[in-house]
Design an enzyme around this catalytic site. Structure first.
Site, PDB file in Angstrom:
ATOM      1  N   LYS B  65       0.796  -1.228   0.000  1.00  0.00           N
ATOM      2  CA  LYS B  65       0.000   0.000   0.000  1.00  0.00           C
ATOM      3  C   LYS B  65       0.831   1.282   0.000  1.00  0.00           C
ATOM      4  O   LYS B  65       0.384   2.320  -0.506  1.00  0.00           O
ATOM      5  CB  LYS B  65      -0.935  -0.006   1.206  1.00  0.00           C
ATOM      6  CG  LYS B  65      -2.077  -1.022   1.102  1.00  0.00           C
ATOM      7  CD  LYS B  65      -3.158  -0.516   0.159  1.00  0.00           C
ATOM      8  CE  LYS B  65      -4.415  -1.392   0.240  1.00  0.00           C
ATOM      9  NZ  LYS B  65      -5.455  -0.918  -0.695  1.00  0.00           N
ATOM     10  N   GLY B 190     -10.477  -3.744  -4.023  1.00  0.00           N
ATOM     11  CA  GLY B 190     -11.005  -2.616  -4.792  1.00  0.00           C
ATOM     12  C   GLY B 190     -10.427  -2.565  -6.201  1.00  0.00           C
ATOM     13  O   GLY B 190     -10.962  -1.896  -7.082  1.00  0.00           O
ATOM     14  N   GLY B 191      -9.304  -3.258  -6.413  1.00  0.00           N
ATOM     15  CA  GLY B 191      -8.751  -3.397  -7.763  1.00  0.00           C
ATOM     16  C   GLY B 191      -7.572  -2.508  -8.091  1.00  0.00           C
ATOM     17  O   GLY B 191      -7.088  -2.531  -9.230  1.00  0.00           O
ATOM     18  N   SER B 319       0.603  -9.869  -0.976  1.00  0.00           N
ATOM     19  CA  SER B 319       0.310  -8.443  -0.838  1.00  0.00           C
ATOM     20  C   SER B 319       0.627  -7.869   0.531  1.00  0.00           C
ATOM     21  O   SER B 319       0.883  -6.673   0.640  1.00  0.00           O
ATOM     22  CB  SER B 319      -1.155  -8.188  -1.183  1.00  0.00           C
ATOM     23  OG  SER B 319      -1.981  -9.037  -0.423  1.00  0.00           O
TER      24      SER B 319
END
Lengths: 336, 336
Positions: B65, B190-191, B319
């Protein structure tokens, strides 16, 4: 002056030759960042350099041992190699020899104590080696008799130029990966890994500190370096440490020659330090390591090695990751 | 044709620009090997290519992120940036915005649901951000009101060109690190991540398959790609998955435009697949990951994505690694 200090040390060219022999068949392991808090009682930790991890637990078979075993077998003249190899190990070195022999299409015999757990025996067999079980007292004799009788070549876990040169590729990679390196922390058992790393590092960067790390409960090498005489500890003493890869009772002859000439210091860590490091590596570094693999990071995380002010990054060699998941699970839920 | 498909997609130059803005302040994460067994019932697994892991759980703050958040803030004109930023997140994006704002010396406000656990709230505060707690119903409204009132810039977690461009640097690095890449598996919420990765990969290597992976229990994106219409799932449905980072109820508008044009397929994994992958990543890969981070590897390890015969290596994006140690401990000791 002991005779060992007159042995010619492994040179950079031998380590570079090992790296060439690997030809991509051994992994170049990554260097990872560790954002874990440091607990160094009474010392300012705010100005400490970053701790990096040379991730040999991510090497093939889960430890650095394949480097030395592969180089030892790849270095043999073809007619010698064809007679097969023999070694003794209840741990990562046995698997490494089994795998390296299989890659070279030759026979390997691994002598293991009959007290070894089934999972370790099965692990070596699954890699294609023959396992011979002996009583613990016969462990140091039987492999040599076997080599004598069959003509197989002995791949000693640490007292071998080729093994030391192979392990030295860890240091070779590290200097390329961390140009600003100020110190490297290396776990010490028989001394093969630190000998190779010291040979690689000091030949190129004599200013980089090479620091050995041992469990307090198996600190024969620290005692040796302090006294200047190679110490031998009783087996029952070194078996007290949970770091089961670091229970050699003394340094090998050739490693001792390297360590006394090239290594700056050997520090020790407590069993509690090792547990804290396993916990820190898991919770902050996301890495699962075996107790022996946590010993070098523990020296930094628990303030046993404090670099001088303004020093560049310090790297700890995480030597292996072959750990019982239940052990890690218990450490993960412990409070520190 | 829905309006979203007419939005201009993020281009390679925007992703390269993001990478330049990082200027070494964001980690280039390593690609790790995973030697875990594959359980693909009824399928031959012997000829499967190797699974590699793009290790974003080893990124700063433990997830990818920071790439998007950093790029979004670094891209702002100075006079806009000076007014601060606002976002909403109960997870990794909140921490990423807090950190990126601190690096740029500006104020960040993170709106979180008042149901968020203390440890997450404290984590965002520790990075220097202001936390505003709201009822879950106000979560999607309050941040916009706040931005309107204060002039702070909204850093949306995924519906933003700059965020997508930042996440796209994962794909940029990956093509450099794995030149023979045949497919990349990317988790979808959310993509934002898959949009950036697809933009980076398809611009350079249209032959590389970009495959999304979702939990079966939060499979709105898979349904969207199949039907051609963006699906919205009820909140109570998506909250059934343990992959708490993948509970978005629908794709963002801009991500949907990228996914329908660039993504080859979206596959789903069961909750049991996710647990098996956490276990396999820990025991074989020595990596501790959060459930959302295990979703992409799970697709390969459990046979939900089977590459064609003769394909080159497949990489799964891990991720994030911000996991409760007790959860990992319970999975480590489970039998599979």
């Amino acid at each position: 002056m002991s005779p060992s200090s007159e042995l010619p040390l492994v040179g950079l060219s031998e380590i570079v030759a090992a790296d060439r022999r690997f030809a991509g068949r051994i992994r170049r392991t990554p260097v990872l960042h560790l954002d874990a808090p440091v607990s160094a009682p009474g010392r300012t930790t705010e100005r400490l350099p970053e701790l990096l991890l040379k991730a040999e637990h991510l090497q093939m078979l889960g430890s650095f041992k394949i480097r030395g075993a592969f180089n030892a077998i790849a270095s043999l003249p073809e007619e010698v190699r064809a007679r097969g190899v023999v070694t003794f190990s209840s741990g990562n070195h046995g698997k490494a020899v089994a795998h390296a022999a299989a890659v070279h299409g030759i026979k390997a015999t691994v002598v293991m104590p009959d007290t070894a757990p089934d999972v370790k025996i099965d692990g070596v067999r699954a890699l294609g080696a023959t396992v011979e079980l002996v009583t613990p007292e016969r462990r140091d004799v039987h492999p040599y008799e076997l080599a004598e009788r069959t003509g197989a070549h002995m791949v000693h876990p640490f007292d071998s130029r080729e093994v030391i040169a192979g392990q030295g590729t860890v240091g070779l990679e590290l200097l390329q990966q961390v140009p600003a390196l100020s110190a490297v922390l290396v776990p010490v058992s028989g001394g093969g890994l630190i000998s190779g790393v010291a040979a690689a590092v000091k030949a190129q960067r004599p200013d980089v500190a090479v620091i050995g790390v041992e469990p307090e409960l198996a600190a024969d090498a620290a005692e040796s370096l302090r006294s200047g005489e190679r110490a031998v500890w009783p087996t029952e003493d070194v078996y007290r440490t949970r770091a089961d890869g670091l229970r050699a009772t003394s340094l090998g002859t050739l490693p001792w020659a390297h360590i006394r000439q090239l290594v700056d210091d050997i520090v020790t860590v407590s069993e509690d330090d090792i547990s804290r490091a396993i916990h820190g590596l898991a919770c902050h570094g996301k890495q699962l390591v075996e107790p022996s693999g946590a010993v070098a990071p523990a020296a930094f995380l628990c303030g046993r090695y404090v670099p001088p002010a303004g020093a560049g990054p310090v790297t700890a060699v995480v030597s292996g990751g072959n750990v019982d998941p239940a052990l890690v699970a218990s450490v993960l839920t412990a409070q520190f």
